[in-house]
Scaffold this active site. Structure first.
Site, PDB file in Angstrom:
ATOM      1  CB  THR A  68      -0.975  -0.034   1.196  1.00  0.00           C
ATOM      2  OG1 THR A  68      -1.924   1.022   1.068  1.00  0.00           O
ATOM      3  CG2 THR A  68      -0.237   0.092   2.518  1.00  0.00           C
ATOM      4  CE  LYS A  72      -1.719   0.698  -3.453  1.00  0.00           C
ATOM      5  NZ  LYS A  72      -3.124   1.004  -3.838  1.00  0.00           N
ATOM      6  CE1 TYR A 221      -9.964  -0.010   6.058  1.00  0.00           C
ATOM      7  CE2 TYR A 221      -9.342   0.149   3.750  1.00  0.00           C
ATOM      8  CZ  TYR A 221      -9.044  -0.218   5.048  1.00  0.00           C
ATOM      9  OH  TYR A 221      -7.839  -0.787   5.343  1.00  0.00           O
ATOM     10  N   GLY A 242     -14.983   2.316   0.097  1.00  0.00           N
ATOM     11  CA  GLY A 242     -13.716   1.644   0.340  1.00  0.00           C
ATOM     12  C   GLY A 242     -13.866   0.217   0.824  1.00  0.00           C
TER      13      GLY A 242
END
Length: 278
Positions: A68, A72, A221, A242
């Protein structure tokens, strides 16, 4: 010759990986499957020793790692081989170890493709220009009229604009204020920023009325319904949040890890419980 240790560890690599939902999603599923696998978090600072991280990934007991932000792009670059979505986007959120090689995948793109369902978008507004925005861009390529890209980091938006044009997409980068003004005409609004994590945050696009046929894709989220989702729902706008994305990107990992349909069902059941208790 590689040691005989059986791969049994999955990891999440990110600057605040220990705060993410993925270990709480995956560990109950892995326990239920009874394979003895575990999923752990590796906090790696933006300026962390990524060469050392690669060495850890090649340990014989490591199977794979999710990646993450902000790593990335590094994951895509460090991989020895990459699936086409990674080559197109320059971003990777899953590295799978094969002997002493790392293979890169991007299940964020798979999730976005599934959730958007191939619907044509006359105008997509991308708020943010990081890995999530890249996933959305790849997911809609060939199925979009025009794209507007905005990020408070203009260098990032220019990079994503270059990618869009290389993919043959009619795209432009706009200022943040211009993006707010364009929101009412967009058929797809993608919030690929952290806006919404805080309970005091307003809608990512500013809260203006959206087109009746618009879709909101909010990558955030949180414990609460984000203001973007709440605002769009009051307008009767279709929302993808999310949690939806987290589910679909995890489900997309199942065949890549050699798991079966039972794992897919367990992931969805576990995510429902997590969301209810979150």
């Amino acid at each position: 010759m590689e040691p005989s240790t059986q791969p049994s560890r999955l990891a999440l690599i990110g600057s605040v990986a220990s705060q993410a939902m993925s270990p709480r999603l995956w560990n109950p599923v892995l326990r239920e499957l009874g394979r003895g696998w575990t999923y752990e978090a590796w906090d790696v600072a933006p300026d962390g020793d990524l060469a050392a991280v690669r060495v850890r990934l090649l340990a014989p007991d490591v199977m794979a790692a999710n990646v993450t932000m902000p790593h990335k792009h590094w994951a895509a670059e460090t991989a020895d081989a990459a699936a086409e979505p990674v080559r197109l986007s320059g971003a990777c959120n899953l590295l799978v170890r094969q002997a002493q090689r790392l293979v890169a995948y991007n299940t964020d793109i798979t999730a976005a493709q599934v959730l958007l369902g191939g619907t044509y978008q006359r105008h997509a507004l991308l708020l943010g220009a990081g890995g999530a925005a890249r996933a959305a861009l790849i997911a809609i390529r060939g199925n979009v009229g025009s794209v507007s890209i905005s990020d408070r980091d203009r260098h990032a938006s220019h990079e994503l604009l270059d990618l869009a044009r290389k993919l043959g997409i009619n795209a432009r980068d706009v200022t943040w204020q211009q993006a707010q003004d364009l929101a009412p005409e967009a058929s797809l609004i993608v919030n690929a920023t952290p806006i919404g994590k805080g309970t005091s945050d307003g809608p990512a696009w500013g809260g203006s009325a959206l087109a009746p046929d618009a879709v909101l894709y909010d990558f955030v989220y949180a414990r609460h319904s984000t203001s973007s989702v709440s605002c769009a729902q009051r307008m009767g706008i279709r929302c993808i949040d999310g949690w939806d994305h987290l589910r679909e990107q995890a489900v997309a990992m199942v065949p890549l890890l050699g798991l079966d349909a039972r794992a897919r069902a367990l992931l969805q059941e576990t995510l429902v419980r997590l969301r209810a208790g979150h």
